[in-house]
Scaffold this motif. Sequence first.
Motif, PDB file in Angstrom:
ATOM      1  N   LEU A 118       0.902  -1.256   0.101  1.00 47.76           N
ATOM      2  CA  LEU A 118       0.028  -0.209  -0.121  1.00 47.76           C
ATOM      3  C   LEU A 118       0.784   1.455  -0.011  1.00 47.76           C
ATOM      4  O   LEU A 118       0.765   2.371  -0.776  1.00 47.76           O
ATOM      5  N   ILE A 119       1.797   1.275   0.999  1.00 45.02           N
ATOM      6  CA  ILE A 119       2.630   2.362   0.835  1.00 45.02           C
ATOM      7  C   ILE A 119       3.495   2.553  -0.529  1.00 45.02           C
ATOM      8  O   ILE A 119       3.575   3.772  -0.662  1.00 45.02           O
ATOM      9  N   LEU A 120       3.929   1.582  -0.964  1.00 48.09           N
ATOM     10  CA  LEU A 120       4.600   1.467  -2.210  1.00 48.09           C
ATOM     11  C   LEU A 120       3.512   2.301  -3.415  1.00 48.09           C
ATOM     12  O   LEU A 120       4.121   3.250  -4.113  1.00 48.09           O
ATOM     13  N   GLY A 121       2.580   1.935  -3.421  1.00 44.85           N
ATOM     14  CA  GLY A 121       1.479   2.364  -4.495  1.00 44.85           C
ATOM     15  C   GLY A 121       1.004   3.784  -4.121  1.00 44.85           C
ATOM     16  O   GLY A 121       1.167   4.399  -5.086  1.00 44.85           O
ATOM     17  N   VAL A 122       1.179   4.148  -2.900  1.00 41.68           N
ATOM     18  CA  VAL A 122       0.780   5.658  -2.757  1.00 41.68           C
ATOM     19  C   VAL A 122       2.001   6.378  -3.110  1.00 41.68           C
ATOM     20  O   VAL A 122       1.847   7.223  -3.504  1.00 41.68           O
ATOM     21  N   VAL A 123       3.415   5.884  -2.892  1.00 38.14           N
ATOM     22  CA  VAL A 123       4.460   6.763  -3.049  1.00 38.14           C
ATOM     23  C   VAL A 123       4.565   6.920  -4.805  1.00 38.14           C
ATOM     24  O   VAL A 123       5.046   7.732  -5.371  1.00 38.14           O
ATOM     25  N   ILE A 124       4.320   5.608  -5.569  1.00 42.96           N
ATOM     26  CA  ILE A 124       4.251   5.887  -6.899  1.00 42.96           C
ATOM     27  C   ILE A 124       3.375   6.688  -7.419  1.00 42.96           C
ATOM     28  O   ILE A 124       3.670   7.516  -8.466  1.00 42.96           O
ATOM     29  N   ASP A 125       2.069   6.797  -6.641  1.00 35.94           N
ATOM     30  CA  ASP A 125       1.188   7.485  -7.426  1.00 35.94           C
ATOM     31  C   ASP A 125       1.208   9.035  -6.877  1.00 35.94           C
ATOM     32  O   ASP A 125       1.144  10.114  -7.847  1.00 35.94           O
ATOM     33  N   VAL A 126       2.198   9.452  -6.013  1.00 40.76           N
ATOM     34  CA  VAL A 126       2.428  10.850  -5.562  1.00 40.76           C
ATOM     35  C   VAL A 126       3.629  11.128  -6.549  1.00 40.76           C
ATOM     36  O   VAL A 126       3.241  12.268  -7.140  1.00 40.76           O
TER      37      VAL A 126
END
Length: 114
Positions: A57-65
Amino acid sequence: MTFRFFLQPGMATIAAFRDGLEDARLERTPYLSAIAFGGERRGARLWEGVISTARILILGVVIDVVYQLAFLDEFHPEESAVIAVLLAFLPYALLRGPLARVARLWIARRRQVD
Protein backbone atom coordinates in the motif's frame (compact mmCIF):
# COMPACT_ATOMS: atom_id res chain seq x y z
CA MET A 1 2.94 3.74 -14.83
CA THR A 2 1.43 0.66 -16.44
CA PHE A 3 3.84 -1.62 -14.58
CA ARG A 4 2.09 -0.58 -11.36
CA PHE A 5 -1.08 -2.32 -12.51
CA PHE A 6 0.90 -5.56 -12.64
CA LEU A 7 3.38 -4.97 -9.82
CA GLN A 8 0.97 -4.22 -6.98
CA PRO A 9 -1.55 -7.03 -7.66
CA GLY A 10 1.38 -9.42 -8.21
CA MET A 11 2.90 -8.51 -4.86
CA ALA A 12 -0.53 -8.76 -3.23
CA THR A 13 -0.91 -12.25 -4.71
CA ILE A 14 2.40 -13.32 -3.20
CA ALA A 15 1.34 -11.97 0.21
CA ALA A 16 -2.07 -13.68 -0.13
CA PHE A 17 -0.38 -16.98 -0.99
CA ARG A 18 1.92 -16.75 2.02
CA ASP A 19 -0.93 -15.89 4.41
CA GLY A 20 -3.33 -18.37 2.78
CA LEU A 21 -0.79 -21.14 3.29
CA GLU A 22 -0.51 -20.17 6.95
CA ASP A 23 -4.33 -20.17 7.24
CA ALA A 24 -4.40 -23.67 5.78
CA ARG A 25 -1.75 -24.93 8.20
CA LEU A 26 -3.66 -23.47 11.16
CA GLU A 27 -7.05 -24.60 9.74
CA ARG A 28 -8.48 -21.11 10.04
CA THR A 29 -11.70 -19.80 8.51
CA PRO A 30 -11.23 -18.34 4.99
CA TYR A 31 -10.25 -14.69 5.13
CA LEU A 32 -13.28 -12.94 3.63
CA SER A 33 -15.67 -15.27 5.51
CA ALA A 34 -13.94 -14.41 8.76
CA ILE A 35 -14.23 -10.70 8.01
CA ALA A 36 -17.87 -10.90 6.92
CA PHE A 37 -19.13 -13.31 9.60
CA GLY A 38 -16.30 -13.42 12.13
CA GLY A 39 -17.90 -11.53 14.98
CA GLU A 40 -15.37 -10.42 17.55
CA ARG A 41 -12.35 -11.71 15.54
CA ARG A 42 -13.35 -9.62 12.50
CA GLY A 43 -11.16 -6.65 13.42
CA ALA A 44 -8.13 -8.79 14.17
CA ARG A 45 -8.35 -10.63 10.83
CA LEU A 46 -8.86 -7.37 8.94
CA TRP A 47 -5.83 -5.88 10.68
CA GLU A 48 -3.76 -8.95 9.64
CA GLY A 49 -4.52 -8.13 6.02
CA VAL A 50 -3.62 -4.48 6.45
CA ILE A 51 -0.31 -5.41 8.08
CA SER A 52 0.47 -7.95 5.34
CA THR A 53 -0.19 -5.45 2.58
CA ALA A 54 1.17 -2.34 4.31
CA ARG A 55 4.39 -2.20 2.29
CA ILE A 56 2.48 -2.73 -0.93
CA LEU A 57 0.00 0.00 0.00
CA ILE A 58 2.78 2.43 0.90
CA LEU A 59 4.65 1.63 -2.32
CA GLY A 60 1.48 2.28 -4.32
CA VAL A 61 0.89 5.64 -2.67
CA VAL A 62 4.51 6.69 -3.24
CA ILE A 63 4.36 5.69 -6.91
CA ASP A 64 1.09 7.58 -7.33
CA VAL A 65 2.43 10.71 -5.60
CA VAL A 66 5.49 10.75 -7.86
CA TYR A 67 3.32 10.20 -10.94
CA GLN A 68 0.82 12.91 -10.01
CA LEU A 69 3.48 15.49 -9.21
CA ALA A 70 5.58 14.69 -12.29
CA PHE A 71 2.82 14.51 -14.88
CA LEU A 72 -0.18 16.33 -13.44
CA ASP A 73 1.61 19.02 -11.39
CA GLU A 74 -0.88 18.52 -8.55
CA PHE A 75 -1.59 15.95 -5.86
CA HIS A 76 -4.88 14.28 -4.98
CA PRO A 77 -4.40 12.20 -1.79
CA GLU A 78 -7.84 10.57 -1.97
CA GLU A 79 -7.10 9.26 -5.43
CA SER A 80 -3.77 7.84 -4.28
CA ALA A 81 -5.37 6.05 -1.35
CA VAL A 82 -8.23 4.60 -3.39
CA ILE A 83 -5.96 3.37 -6.18
CA ALA A 84 -3.54 1.79 -3.70
CA VAL A 85 -6.37 -0.05 -1.94
CA LEU A 86 -7.90 -1.22 -5.23
CA LEU A 87 -4.59 -2.48 -6.59
CA ALA A 88 -3.16 -4.00 -3.41
CA PHE A 89 -5.64 -4.80 -0.68
CA LEU A 90 -8.57 -5.88 -2.85
CA PRO A 91 -6.63 -8.58 -4.75
CA TYR A 92 -5.13 -9.74 -1.46
CA ALA A 93 -8.54 -10.05 0.19
CA LEU A 94 -10.08 -11.80 -2.81
CA LEU A 95 -7.25 -14.30 -3.29
CA ARG A 96 -6.29 -15.23 0.28
CA GLY A 97 -9.31 -17.47 0.89
CA PRO A 98 -9.18 -19.44 -2.39
CA LEU A 99 -5.41 -19.86 -2.06
CA ALA A 100 -5.93 -21.16 1.49
CA ARG A 101 -8.47 -23.70 0.18
CA VAL A 102 -6.04 -24.92 -2.48
CA ALA A 103 -3.28 -25.16 0.12
CA ARG A 104 -5.61 -27.05 2.44
CA LEU A 105 -6.28 -29.62 -0.32
CA TRP A 106 -2.58 -29.87 -1.06
CA ILE A 107 -1.76 -30.44 2.63
CA ALA A 108 -4.50 -33.10 2.92
CA ARG A 109 -3.12 -34.97 -0.12
CA ARG A 110 0.39 -34.89 1.32
CA ARG A 111 -0.92 -36.38 4.57
CA GLN A 112 -2.66 -39.18 2.66
CA VAL A 113 0.54 -40.05 0.80
CA ASP A 114 2.66 -40.08 3.98
